[in-house]
Write an enzyme that holds these catalytic residues in place. Structure first.
Site, PDB file in Angstrom:
ATOM      1  N   TYR A 239       0.830  -1.202   0.000  1.00 16.04           N
ATOM      2  CA  TYR A 239       0.000   0.000   0.000  1.00 16.04           C
ATOM      3  C   TYR A 239       0.869   1.258   0.000  1.00 16.04           C
ATOM      4  CZ  TYR A 239      -3.370   3.497   1.630  1.00 16.04           C
ATOM      5  OH  TYR A 239      -4.152   4.622   1.762  1.00 16.04           O
TER       6      TYR A 239
ATOM      7  N   LYS B  13       1.162   4.408  -2.860  1.00 13.51           N
ATOM      8  CA  LYS B  13       0.919   5.816  -2.553  1.00 13.51           C
ATOM      9  C   LYS B  13       2.180   6.665  -2.750  1.00 13.51           C
ATOM     10  CE  LYS B  13      -3.441   5.531  -1.563  1.00 13.51           C
ATOM     11  NZ  LYS B  13      -4.477   6.221  -2.362  1.00 13.51           N
TER      12      LYS B  13
END
Length: 254
Positions: free
Chosen positions: A150, A154
């Site tokens: 994740y 990002k």
């Protein structure tokens, strides 16, 4: 005249949570918006919440064919775009040894690949002088256990923000990102959380966030709208909306 009268905006992942809060604020200000989502329940609720000044479109932000179709829909319904909010995203919290190819591909497919190609497809429709705002995360820098994939997705968004900002300077299109911390959304950004798991996640956020609370979707929406509309001398920037969590602040001892 309302503050956003005459403006047109697209929000991917705009049928719930932070994206819906951005859409509501724009509609309340007089803008015409188009929001996308996949979940049928969220789509119907967004239609009811946003009313006739919004176009609620079923679209998979990780599917390149759907992204191309979205471009045609935006052309037909809006014609042009003043503000593009790239908000769709997902998270799977897994330690390194438990990451699967499927969860890796799902996160990078939506958060990174989808975000890139949404911009590529829609930027020809963004007016010169318009703006693009990515929804990133406090996890886009630093090292938090269980968030390797994740965080990588990002972090890539911040690189996109900076490079797109440079590439779009000749058109005076500003590109920025908001990086939220713990925000009270229906899923907390992690699909499939039980009520007990969500409560525990929120309690953790309240404990480690210097401001000792989780953020509200309206707080993220105001930050995103500031970057989109009012920050006219700002591009390539990352704006934390995290209660001080990413700034190394400590809560003073009493």
């Amino acid at each position: 005249m309302s503050v956003h009268t005459g403006r047109k905006a697209v929000i991917t992942g705009g049928t719930h949570g932070m994206g819906l809060a951005i859409a509501k604020a724009l509609v309340a200000g007089g803008a015409e918006v188009l929001v996308t989502g996949r979940n049928e329940k969220n789509i119907e609720e967004a239609k009811a919440a946003l009313g006739v000044d919004a176009h609620v479109v079923r679209s998979d932000a990780a599917d390149l064919g759907a992204i191309d179709a979205l471009g045609r829909t935006v052309e037909e319904r809006l014609g042009h775009v003043d503000h593009l909010f790239v908000n769709a995203g997902t998270a799977v919290l897994e330690p390194l040894q438990f990451v699967t190819e499927e969860s890796y591909d799902r996160q990078f497919g939506l958060n990174t690949k989808g975000a890139f190609f949404v911009v590529q497809r829609l930027v020809p429709l963004v007016r010169d002088g318009g703006s693009i705002v990515f929804t990133s995360s406090i996890a886009d820098h630093g090292g938090t256990p269980g968030m390797s994939v994740y965080s990588g997705t990002k972090a890539a968004l911040i690189s996109f923000t900076q490079v797109f900002a440079a590439e779009l300077l000749p058109r005076n299109i500003r590109v920025n990102a908001v990086s939220p911390g713990f925000i009270d959304t229906p899923s907390m950004g992690i699909p499939g959380l039980s009520a007990e798991e969500k409560a525990g996640f929120m309690a953790l956020g309240d404990e480690i966030t210097p401001m000792k609370r989780h953020g509200q979707v309206d707080e993220v929406a105001r930050a995103a709208l500031y970057l989109a509309v009012d920050a006219t001398y700002t591009t390539g920037a990352r704006l934390p909306v995290d209660g001080g969590l990413g700034q190394g602040l400590s809560y003073p001892q009493q």
